[in-house]
Design an enzyme around this catalytic site. Sequence first.
Site, PDB file in Angstrom:
ATOM      1  N   LEU A 144       0.866  -1.167   0.000  1.00 57.48           N
ATOM      2  CA  LEU A 144       0.000   0.000   0.000  1.00 57.48           C
ATOM      3  C   LEU A 144       0.909   1.226   0.000  1.00 57.48           C
ATOM      4  O   LEU A 144       1.960   1.231   0.639  1.00 57.48           O
ATOM      5  CB  LEU A 144      -0.890   0.037   1.254  1.00 57.48           C
ATOM      6  CG  LEU A 144      -1.991  -1.032   1.376  1.00 57.48           C
ATOM      7  CD1 LEU A 144      -2.695  -0.878   2.726  1.00 57.48           C
ATOM      8  CD2 LEU A 144      -2.999  -0.934   0.245  1.00 57.48           C
ATOM      9  N   ASP A 145       0.496   2.271  -0.712  1.00 53.72           N
ATOM     10  CA  ASP A 145       1.259   3.503  -0.709  1.00 53.72           C
ATOM     11  C   ASP A 145       1.364   4.051   0.711  1.00 53.72           C
ATOM     12  O   ASP A 145       0.475   3.834   1.543  1.00 53.72           O
ATOM     13  CB  ASP A 145       0.585   4.561  -1.591  1.00 53.72           C
ATOM     14  CG  ASP A 145       0.610   4.184  -3.065  1.00 53.72           C
ATOM     15  OD1 ASP A 145       1.465   3.378  -3.452  1.00 53.72           O
ATOM     16  OD2 ASP A 145      -0.225   4.722  -3.812  1.00 53.72           O
ATOM     17  N   LYS A 146       2.418   4.801   0.962  1.00 60.51           N
ATOM     18  CA  LYS A 146       2.651   5.383   2.288  1.00 60.51           C
ATOM     19  C   LYS A 146       1.431   6.121   2.841  1.00 60.51           C
ATOM     20  O   LYS A 146       1.063   5.922   4.003  1.00 60.51           O
ATOM     21  CB  LYS A 146       3.862   6.311   2.234  1.00 60.51           C
ATOM     22  CG  LYS A 146       4.197   6.984   3.546  1.00 60.51           C
ATOM     23  CD  LYS A 146       5.402   7.899   3.393  1.00 60.51           C
ATOM     24  CE  LYS A 146       5.702   8.648   4.696  1.00 60.51           C
ATOM     25  NZ  LYS A 146       6.863   9.562   4.550  1.00 60.51           N
TER      26      LYS A 146
END
Length: 243
Positions: free
Chosen positions: A54-56
């Site tokens: 998952l993106d930050k």
Amino acid sequence: MSLTICYQDEWLVAVNKPAGMLVHRSWLDRHETQFVMQTLRDQLGRHVFPIHRLDKPTSGVLLFALSSEVASLMQPIFQSHAIEKRYLAVVRGWLKEGGVLDYPLQKQHDKIADSKASQPAPLQDAITAYQPLAHVELPIACGRYETSRYSLLSLLPQTGRKHQLRRHLHHLSHHIIGDVNYGDGRHNRLFREHLHCHRLMLHALSLRFVHPITHQAIHIEADFDDTWQQLMIKFGWQEFLPQ
């Protein structure tokens, strides 16, 4: 800190990744000191193997295997899209009808591996199903409009391209709130200044798949953080909070 565990058996473990936390170490964020992978390893006292990312700035369900063998079994499930990943997002504007966006995205070069690439990256198939769940109109001016309108969307990515959901919503001109890369700065600022919302409003709500060992249907869901819950209540969207 400790991570909230959404699901665990002897082969897999899923956590609710906080917004703003990297999955693992990255040279792009050298200043960061906390990572999901290392935190979970220390919390469980054993090695964990990430199955997806998952993106930050995105929160929600993040799945790990507890052995490299199980990770290898899970990879084809993700690669063949035999898994349902459902996200919720708050976006600018009122999106009245659902649909399926089939809009190829240019592959994004890796800043290290592709640093000497001279040709543009190729286009990759990218498909996202979307469905509006609720709308709200706020008595706050934004730009040339006296009020501001927003939608709550359910998103089902059918491919897994980098930043796919954020880029697809940008293409639809229904930018995800809090997106500093592909979003609308005016609406991001409105949410920061009037609603005390300082995060990307994208949440990986659930995963559904068939367990590679037990062959049982698995459904994992992640609760919302305080920012999400406060906005859902303020907007009258409580029915969409996980029970």
